[in-house]
Write an enzyme that holds these catalytic residues in place. Structure first.
Site, short mmCIF file in Angstrom:
data_model
loop_
_atom_site.label_atom_id
_atom_site.label_comp_id
_atom_site.label_asym_id
_atom_site.label_seq_id
_atom_site.Cartn_x
_atom_site.Cartn_y
_atom_site.Cartn_z
N HIS A 1 -0.35 8.55 4.68
CA HIS A 1 -0.21 7.21 4.11
C HIS A 1 0.93 7.19 3.08
O HIS A 1 1.76 6.27 3.08
CB HIS A 1 -1.53 6.78 3.48
CG HIS A 1 -1.44 5.56 2.62
ND1 HIS A 1 -1.21 4.30 3.16
CD2 HIS A 1 -1.51 5.39 1.28
CE1 HIS A 1 -1.16 3.42 2.17
NE2 HIS A 1 -1.32 4.04 1.02
N GLU B 1 -4.56 6.83 -9.19
CA GLU B 1 -5.77 6.11 -8.84
C GLU B 1 -6.77 7.02 -8.09
O GLU B 1 -7.96 6.95 -8.32
CB GLU B 1 -5.38 4.92 -7.95
CG GLU B 1 -6.53 4.07 -7.47
CD GLU B 1 -6.77 2.89 -8.39
OE1 GLU B 1 -5.81 2.45 -9.03
OE2 GLU B 1 -7.93 2.42 -8.45
N ASP B 2 -6.26 7.84 -7.20
CA ASP B 2 -7.15 8.53 -6.25
C ASP B 2 -7.21 10.05 -6.37
O ASP B 2 -7.85 10.69 -5.54
CB ASP B 2 -6.72 8.19 -4.80
CG ASP B 2 -6.89 6.72 -4.49
OD1 ASP B 2 -7.78 6.10 -5.13
OD2 ASP B 2 -6.18 6.18 -3.64
N ASP C 1 13.64 -20.96 21.15
CA ASP C 1 14.15 -19.78 20.45
C ASP C 1 13.19 -18.58 20.54
O ASP C 1 13.15 -17.75 19.65
CB ASP C 1 14.46 -20.11 18.99
CG ASP C 1 13.23 -20.55 18.22
OD1 ASP C 1 12.20 -20.82 18.87
OD2 ASP C 1 13.29 -20.60 16.98
MN MN Z 1 -1.77 3.15 -0.90
#
Ligand code: MN
Length: 497
Positions: free
Chosen positions: A59, A87-88, A270
């Site tokens: 990620h 954060e993680d 288009d």
């Molecule tokens: Mn993220």
């Protein structure tokens, strides 16, 4: 053709891929430092897995790869790798700062602050949107990291439970995509929308995709042929054709357009288009002339977005012609510059100042865009039909002459602004300039105003009358505290013996 769906799935998980993009796009980025950031993030996220089963670092890498594709700068790409660390993981923002410096840490902090808001109804919507604006105001690059992060999450959305899928897709469509549109990052906008569409309206999505696949395969040959013919005609007059390629319309925007066209695919011209890129504006008009003199244009289909750009800055010439076998095809003609702006939006307008920090061209103009953007989001009936709440009803954003954004309560005055900047500026304020016009200190400021405070060093302190109109607690407290005793003692009735 690169779109949200043929994105190479397996290319996500390697640092080599990221470095390859940086080299291919010729970015001014120290790849050793990028590798270091990768190693750091990998160690921090060690053992963590995404819901999709991939290691977490995929990620982080995917996010950084998107940022590199959009030509963001070194700090942003590194911050993309590190964006979920505080954060993680067990590593803190201070660790990031120590290893990668203030600028990277500042970006990571911005993205951490945006946080993991859950979107529930209008309250959350307002809160969410406000946070986006505040983050953008502090550093626009934070929003790019957020977009890149979201894009990756959408690509792996299949791994989440349906309720979460819906929440994330809706939030993307209602908040992220309009902001990407306003920033002119259309490729990003199209991908965010199409990936969300799939989860929000799965039936409509798959039937439209089926129809489109058929439509494209019927036209593939026609397009190839037209492309060769147009190229040959332009070469005859010695035009330097830098690119001529097919592009397909994004599915969500086609879906919306179909609703206003009786769901008739044939009435939309288009869906596929040929895009011609030439060096100069004069070349654009010359190319148009050549094409119109060789193929019959469809009436009322010519649009000059070069002379009259779209509100979001888009420029190109659009025309629809009948090819030799009578089929209609849209042609879009633009310069390389216009093409770059269309691809990368405001990221095409970075430059570095002499100290090497990143700056946006026309910084102040962009800042003014903030308030326009807010207006547009509110008035966009597609998204907010039934909602009559002003998203920023209780807050305004004003600007310093340097372009810094100050967030104040509604009806705040130059005095509130002055105390927000610095106590001394508040204490010595004598007048203000609002949008370069002299204004009194009790003027009610509006979002988008540029405010400058005129001070007088000889001034002894604030005027107690200001308490009648200030809106912020900070200003109120500072006025009360700063007022020299002499002022009170000079007011009859207050004198005590
Ligand atoms: Mn993220």
């Amino acid at each position: 053709m690169f779109n949200a769906f043929n994105y190479p799935k397996r290319a996500m998980a390697s640092i080599t891929e990221l470095i390859k993009i940086i080299e291919r796009e010729k970015l001014n980025v120290d790849t050793d430092l990028v590798r270091l950031a990768y190693e750091f993030a990998k160690k921090a996220h060690e053992g963590q897995k995404r819901k999709s089963g991939e290691p977490y670092i995929s990620h982080s890498l995917g996010t950084a790869m998107t940022l590199a594709r959009y030509h963001l700068d070194q700090d942003t790409i590194i911050a993309g790798l590190l964006h979920d660390v505080p954060e993680d993981t067990d590593y803190s923002l201070d660790d990031v700062k120590r290893e990668f410096g203030d600028d990277v840490a500042h970006l990571v902090e911005g993205i951490t602050k945006l946080g993991k808001l859950k979107y529930r109804g209008i309250e959350r919507y307002i809160e969410n949107l406000r946070k986006m604006f505040i983050a953008m105001a502090s550093d626009i690059r934070v929003i790019f990291i957020k977009f890149a992060d979201r894009l990756y999450n959408l690509r792996t959305l299949y791994a989440l439970p349906p309720k979460k899928q819906e929440r994330i897709a809706r939030e993307t469509l209602e908040i992220y995509a309009p902001i990407a549109n306003r920033l002119g990052i259309w490729q990003m906008k199209g991908q965010l929308e199409d990936l969300s569409f799939k989860y929000l309206y799965p039936k409509e999505f798959s039937s439209l995709r089926e129809e489109l696949d058929k439509y494209y395969s019927e036209r593939e040959e026609l397009l190839k042929h037209a492309r060769r013919r147009i190229y040959a005609e332009l070469k005859k007059v010695h035009l330097d054709v830098m690119e001529i390629s097919g592009r397909t319309k994004d599915i969500w925007s086609l879906y919306k357009k179909l609703q206003t066209h009786n769901n008739d695919l044939k009435s939309i011209h288009d869906i596929v288009a040929l895009r011609v890129v030439v060096p100069t504006i004069a070349d654009c008009y010359q190319a148009l002339g050549v094409i119109h003199s060789r193929w019959r244009p469809m009436p009322n289909r010519f649009k000059d977005y070069i002379a009259q750009p779209k509100p979001n800055g888009y420029q190109s010439l659009h025309t629809t012609i009948f090819t030799d076998d009578g089929k209609a095809i849209e042609i879009q003609i633009r310069t390389a510059d216009m093409h770059k702006t269309a691809e990368y939006g405001i990221a095409a307008h970075w430059h570095y100042d002499e100290r090497g920090s990143i700056m946006l061209d026309k910084k102040f103009e962009w800042m003014q865009e903030l308030s326009k953007m807010q207006q547009e989001l509110i008035s966009d009936k597609t998204y907010l039909d039934s909602i009559k709440i002003d998203v920023f009803q209780d807050r305004i954003f004003v600007f310093t002459p340097k372009g810094d954004v100050i967030d104040l309560p509604e009806n705040a005055t130059p005095v509130d602004f002055a105390y927000h900047i610095h106590t001394d500026i508040g204490n010595t304020a004598t007048a203000a300039r609002v949008n370069n016009q002299l204004a009194s200190l009790d003027t009610e400021l509006q979002s988008g105003d540029m405010v400058e405070i005129i001070t007088d060093k000889k001034r002894k302190g604030p005027n107690r009358d200001w308490l009648k109109f200030v809106k912020t607690t900070a200003a109120r407290e500072k006025i009360k505290n700063a007022a020299p005793k002499g002022i009170f003692s000079s007011i009859p009735g207050l004198r005590r013996f």
